[in-house]
Design a protein around this motif. Structure first.
Motif, short mmCIF file in Angstrom:
data_model
loop_
_atom_site.label_atom_id
_atom_site.label_comp_id
_atom_site.label_asym_id
_atom_site.label_seq_id
_atom_site.Cartn_x
_atom_site.Cartn_y
_atom_site.Cartn_z
N ARG A 73 0.86 -1.25 -0.13
CA ARG A 73 -0.07 0.07 -0.15
C ARG A 73 1.00 1.21 -0.02
N LYS A 74 0.59 2.17 -1.04
CA LYS A 74 1.29 3.32 -0.86
C LYS A 74 0.98 4.37 0.47
N PRO A 75 1.99 5.08 0.81
CA PRO A 75 1.76 5.84 2.00
C PRO A 75 0.74 6.85 1.77
N ARG A 76 -0.11 7.15 2.83
CA ARG A 76 -1.22 8.16 2.39
C ARG A 76 -0.69 9.73 2.29
N SER A 77 0.65 9.87 2.61
CA SER A 77 1.08 11.05 2.16
C SER A 77 1.65 11.00 0.83
N GLY A 78 1.92 9.95 0.33
CA GLY A 78 2.51 9.95 -1.07
C GLY A 78 4.06 10.11 -0.78
N SER A 79 4.56 10.13 0.39
CA SER A 79 6.08 10.62 0.33
C SER A 79 7.05 9.14 0.55
N LEU A 80 8.22 9.36 0.02
CA LEU A 80 9.02 8.17 0.23
C LEU A 80 10.45 8.74 0.87
N MET A 81 11.07 7.85 1.62
CA MET A 81 12.11 8.03 2.08
C MET A 81 13.67 7.01 1.29
N GLU A 82 14.74 7.50 1.57
CA GLU A 82 15.79 6.71 1.19
C GLU A 82 16.42 5.88 2.32
N THR A 83 16.88 4.58 1.87
CA THR A 83 17.49 3.75 2.82
C THR A 83 19.01 3.72 1.97
N TYR A 84 19.99 3.59 3.15
CA TYR A 84 21.30 3.89 2.70
C TYR A 84 22.01 2.65 2.72
N ASP A 85 23.01 2.33 1.70
CA ASP A 85 23.89 1.34 1.93
C ASP A 85 25.07 1.69 2.80
N PRO A 86 25.28 1.38 4.16
CA PRO A 86 26.35 2.00 4.85
C PRO A 86 27.72 1.69 4.35
N GLY A 87 27.92 0.48 3.71
CA GLY A 87 29.15 0.17 3.06
C GLY A 87 29.78 1.02 2.02
N LYS A 88 28.85 1.80 1.30
CA LYS A 88 29.00 2.82 0.33
C LYS A 88 28.65 4.25 0.71
N ALA A 89 27.94 4.36 1.85
CA ALA A 89 27.39 5.62 2.04
C ALA A 89 26.50 6.31 1.17
N GLU A 90 25.94 5.50 0.55
CA GLU A 90 24.92 5.91 -0.61
C GLU A 90 23.89 5.42 -0.29
N PRO A 91 22.67 5.97 -0.88
CA PRO A 91 21.20 5.46 -1.01
C PRO A 91 21.20 4.30 -2.10
N HIS A 92 20.24 3.40 -1.74
CA HIS A 92 20.21 2.03 -2.51
C HIS A 92 18.80 1.67 -2.70
N ALA A 93 17.72 2.34 -2.17
CA ALA A 93 16.42 1.91 -2.12
C ALA A 93 15.60 3.33 -1.50
N GLN A 94 14.18 3.00 -1.88
CA GLN A 94 13.27 4.15 -1.30
C GLN A 94 12.21 3.36 -0.62
N PHE A 95 11.60 3.99 0.42
CA PHE A 95 10.43 3.20 0.98
C PHE A 95 9.52 4.17 1.35
N ALA A 96 8.40 3.86 1.86
CA ALA A 96 7.16 4.62 2.39
C ALA A 96 7.53 5.57 3.75
N ALA A 97 7.24 6.61 3.68
CA ALA A 97 7.28 7.68 4.71
C ALA A 97 6.19 7.66 5.75
N GLY A 98 5.94 6.74 6.47
CA GLY A 98 4.40 6.27 7.09
C GLY A 98 3.92 7.86 8.30
N THR A 99 2.90 7.72 8.46
CA THR A 99 2.16 8.68 9.19
C THR A 99 1.22 8.13 10.20
N SER A 100 0.57 8.95 11.10
CA SER A 100 -0.33 8.26 11.88
C SER A 100 -1.65 7.75 11.17
N ASP A 101 -1.91 8.33 9.89
CA ASP A 101 -2.83 7.78 9.05
C ASP A 101 -2.62 6.32 8.65
N ASP A 102 -1.19 6.16 8.37
CA ASP A 102 -0.93 4.63 7.92
C ASP A 102 -1.05 3.65 8.91
#
Length: 490
Positions: A24-53
């Protein structure tokens, strides 16, 4: 050595919440980045949840608890959990790879976490139909008995250091007991909780029984633990945050299991097997780059063997190979985030400024292959004053503080000198000493002659500032049950 790519283009990871059995997409429509610590670079996006979710997830979990899962046969719950265990084993490589890219640990460490997670579901699958009540002797004119009922909707706040295994050790007993679950993984490591929820549905878990909402602690975690329909909260993380979680749950008279900070002692007596102890001291503090609540972050050692032991220890530590977790031959991974790397560095620099002796390590570094990533050298401070912050405070990184003692009594005093009481390690050939020290050390779990000994069968949790309640073992089921007594005059 070769490094496998961690680019976004080659990975297919979920980017939505998992609610009511579907993405399910987040109610806000917003995404966040998750980082690969071994490279210090983002490698994927995921839902930025809120109280509605969160509200959607709790409503789904409550429906499932009231209509399906709370009424399910315990044996059927066990069969579903057993199928989940097998599916986890079938997906070891994908789950382990996601764990490496999110957390920074090595692939071998991540594979071990996945295998342990499968065993957790297997263990609680066998326990699902073993929850028995009791009969009470009130005399010939009464029949009195008790029933263990599921508490209802449960919340699971999962940390970033062991995202999959920590999630499984609370989700599995909750589901075995007949509860439903909403999981909020750490924003640094969202992927494996999402993959697990999908696996559970494939195993036959009804929709809504296990939901996952991703996002920050403020936007998603806080609304979840304070939701009035949540009847139990299991939280693993810092002591400060745990206190706030307990306060939030108290507003709804919800119960809690809190597994919090640690500053665990690893006691090595003069009669110990030195080679055995050295290897275990290294694993206790440098596994997962020291980012373990139960890490043996203090070495309490008798003076008569101190010099020889440190010499051997330093030689072995300098053989550890730093690098990206997907690099062949690496056995020491990354620090999870830049923020946490800065915290570790601050503690180490402060100790250096106070004149504490560094015998190895003590510096930030990078992956020697790529020149990237968040890494900190395996570090040992020797002969540290007991009152020093690196003895008293949880650093949560690859930093070992050595406390030198002259007797068993002083070793116990050194072990108990902090506000934490999660675990303790002990190395000795004298079982009489082992039993006495295990009795006198304040800790929720004591390991003798093998650090991290035990398994899902062994109760785990801390005393004092290290938490409340116990996870793992059959005792964990009690957190997800309430007792109802029935008394009948006949």
């Amino acid at each position: 050595m070769t490094v496998q790519s961690s680019s976004v283009a080659t990975e297919e990871w979920p980017s939505g919440h998992f609610i009511d059995g579907a993405w399910r997409k987040p109610r806000s429509g917003s995404l966040m980045e998750t980082y690969d610590p071994g490279k210090a670079e983002p490698h994927a996006q995921f839902a930025a949840g809120t109280s509605d979710d969160v509200a959607d997830a709790v409503a789904s979990a409550r429906r499932a608890e009231e209509t399906v899962w709370g009424k399910s046969l315990p044996a059927e719950r066990g069969r579903i959990l057993m199928r989940a265990a097998e599916l986890i084993r079938q997906n070891v490589e994908r789950l382990a790879r996601a764990e490496v890219l999110d957390s920074g640990k090595t692939l071998e460490e991540a594979r071990g976490d996945v295998r342990g997670s499968a065993r957790t579901f297997e263990y609680y699958a066998g326990a699902a139909d073993k929850q028995e009540g009791k009969a009470y002797p009130l005399g010939p004119d009464y029949t009195s008995y008790s029933i263990a009922e599921p508490v209802g909707v449960t919340a699971h706040i999962v940390p970033w250091n062991y995202p999959l295994s920590t999630a499984c050790r609370s989700i599995a007993p909750a589901l075995a007991a007949g509860c439903t679950a909403i999981v909020k993984p750490a924003e640094q490591t969202p992927l494996t909780a999402l993959l697990l929820a999908e696996i559970l549905v494939r195993a036959g878990l009804p929709h809504g029984v296990c939901n996952v909402v991703t996002g920050t602690g403020i936007s998603a975690g806080a609304p979840l633990v304070s939701h009035p329909d949540v009847r139990h909260v299991t939280f693993t993380g810092s002591t400060v945050t745990g206190i706030n979680v307990m306060k939030a749950a108290a507003q709804n008279i919800a119960s809690v299991t809190l597994e919090l900070g640690g500053k665990s002692p690893n006691i090595v007596l003069a009669d110990a097997d030195i080679d055995l102890a050295v290897g275990n001291v290294i694993g206790a503090i440098f596994e997962n780059a020291g980012q373990i609540c139960s890490a043996g972050s203090r070495l309490v050692i008798e003076r008569s063997i101190h010099a020889e032991f440190i010499e051997r220890l330093v030689a072995r530590v300098r053989q550890l190979k730093i690098g990206h977790g997907l690099t062949e031959g690496v056995n020491f991974g990354a620090i999870n985030s830049k923020e946490h790397l800065n915290k570790i560095a601050s503690y180490v620099e402060g100790a250096k400024a106070r004149g504490v002796e560094v015998v190895t390590g003590g510096n930030e570094t990078v992956d020697p292959v790529t020149g990237k990533g968040w890494f900190f050298e395996p570090t040992i401070f020797d002969a540290v004053n007991w009152s020093d912050p690196i003895v008293q405070e949880e650093i949560f990184g690859p930093v070992l503080a050595v406390q030198v003692v002259d007797s068993i009594e002083e070793a116990v005093a050194a072990a108990n000198c902090t506000n934490y009481a999660l675990v303790a390690g002990l190395f000795t050939k004298d079982l009489s000493k082992a039993h006495r020290i295990a009795r006198d050390v304040d800790a929720g779990q004591v390991f003798v002659n093998e650090y991290f000994a035990g398994g899902v069968e062994t109760p785990f949790g801390g005393n004092r500032q290290s938490g409340i309640g116990r996870e793992k073992g059959l005792i964990a089921l009690a957190s997800y049950c309430r007792t109802k007594s029935v008394t009948i005059r006949i």
